[in-house]
Design a protein around this motif. Sequence first.
Motif, short mmCIF file in Angstrom:
data_model
loop_
_atom_site.label_atom_id
_atom_site.label_comp_id
_atom_site.label_asym_id
_atom_site.label_seq_id
_atom_site.Cartn_x
_atom_site.Cartn_y
_atom_site.Cartn_z
N SER A 1 1.44 -1.17 0.13
CA SER A 1 -0.05 0.19 0.38
C SER A 1 0.58 1.82 -0.02
O SER A 1 2.36 1.35 0.96
N MET A 2 0.39 2.39 -0.88
CA MET A 2 0.81 3.69 -0.74
C MET A 2 0.27 4.21 0.45
O MET A 2 -0.20 4.54 0.24
N PHE A 3 1.32 5.11 1.50
CA PHE A 3 0.67 5.88 2.50
C PHE A 3 1.27 7.71 2.48
O PHE A 3 2.19 7.41 1.16
N TYR A 4 0.27 8.02 3.32
CA TYR A 4 0.52 9.55 2.67
C TYR A 4 2.21 9.60 2.31
O TYR A 4 2.64 9.71 3.65
N PRO A 5 2.45 10.36 1.97
CA PRO A 5 4.17 10.78 1.85
C PRO A 5 4.64 12.50 2.28
O PRO A 5 4.21 13.41 1.45
N PHE A 6 4.19 13.03 3.85
CA PHE A 6 3.55 13.97 3.86
C PHE A 6 5.14 14.38 4.71
O PHE A 6 5.47 13.55 6.15
N SER A 7 5.41 15.66 5.03
CA SER A 7 6.68 15.97 5.68
C SER A 7 6.24 15.98 7.18
O SER A 7 4.53 16.65 7.46
N ARG A 8 6.91 16.46 8.09
CA ARG A 8 6.95 17.14 9.12
C ARG A 8 5.16 17.83 9.29
O ARG A 8 4.88 17.15 10.61
N GLU A 9 5.77 18.62 8.69
CA GLU A 9 5.05 20.28 8.73
C GLU A 9 3.24 19.90 8.82
O GLU A 9 2.24 20.40 9.25
N VAL A 10 2.79 18.58 7.37
CA VAL A 10 1.69 19.18 6.93
C VAL A 10 0.51 18.24 8.10
O VAL A 10 -0.13 18.88 8.84
N PRO A 11 0.58 17.05 9.11
CA PRO A 11 -0.37 16.84 10.30
C PRO A 11 -0.60 18.11 11.11
O PRO A 11 -0.80 17.55 11.67
N PHE A 12 0.83 18.85 10.95
CA PHE A 12 0.76 19.98 12.39
C PHE A 12 -0.39 20.65 11.40
O PHE A 12 -2.00 21.64 12.62
#
Length: 335
Positions: free
Chosen positions: A252-263
Amino acid sequence: MLPNTTARRLFQNLCRQSKLSKRQNSTASHKPSNIVTKHFDEITVPVPWGHIAGKWYGPKHVRPILGLHGWQDNAGTFDTLAPLLPQHTAFLSLDMPGHGLSSWLPDGQAYHSIDYVVLLRRLMEEFKWDKLSMITHSMSSINGFVFSALFPDKVDMFVGLDVLKPITRNPDKIVDSISTRLEDFIKMEKRMRSKSEPPCYEWEQLVERLHIGTEKSVSVESCQYLLQRNSKPSQHEPHKYYFARDSRLKSSMFYPFSREVPFEMAKRIKCPHLFIKALGGPYYEPKENYDDTLEILKQNPLFEYHEVEGTHHVHLNNPERVAPIINDFISRWRT
């Protein structure tokens, strides 16, 4: 909310049933008969590639709270918790695509986390719901977080279990992960073209593989609830079974987020939001990312945070530890 005595009695009955099933099958090599922890109706919801399967508990005339499971689990993950939820509450535990009894994606398609967010919007359209209420675990807790941030006006109650937010990585790790998973997907497709049956095991071996495969997060006794919807009998080897989920889930491909996106996402979640962390569960990333996101979420006056003893699957192994917290939350936001 269930009175404490009622909740305790239901859980004690459930434990006795589980132990009886274990004794009856301790020397057998066959799959136990269907386990019923509370009455439910099997339902299917049409989607463009097939259907989504689910277990509907409680009244049909009210919008249900959705139960959304973790990666490679299924609707059975809430089998032990469902009996402890308020009796007047409708609860719909779903199998995500490729999991449990739900349809697999078409050939040539890979699984991606954002697809599960789109699925929630499909469900809203199908049932004509204006909002969603969710109890989510692990992978689905991540997707519930993303959905609640993208559509803050469409969620009236969100419960997350053990995994708080999308897992973030450094840019180089993100790029490496994408290339690795794409290669794994191509290899998996080649193996699936053979149409041969997956590896088969005696029932006790299947239980053991699931138990060990989750790093003992799912107890031996609790494996039965997941395997009811995650195994099929072999057509070639009598008394043996195989895992019936879609093998492509492993790539599965998961979210390729950097640290700031969930913030930024955490700032946008405005609904009543309960998060329960299992103290024995992993963080999957540097804990400071989790802690920093938690501090942002606490700025929402409707956010609640609790910790309980247990593994990543504490809601399945020890539902009595999370049910009172969840029921209190439901009583305030889903009367």
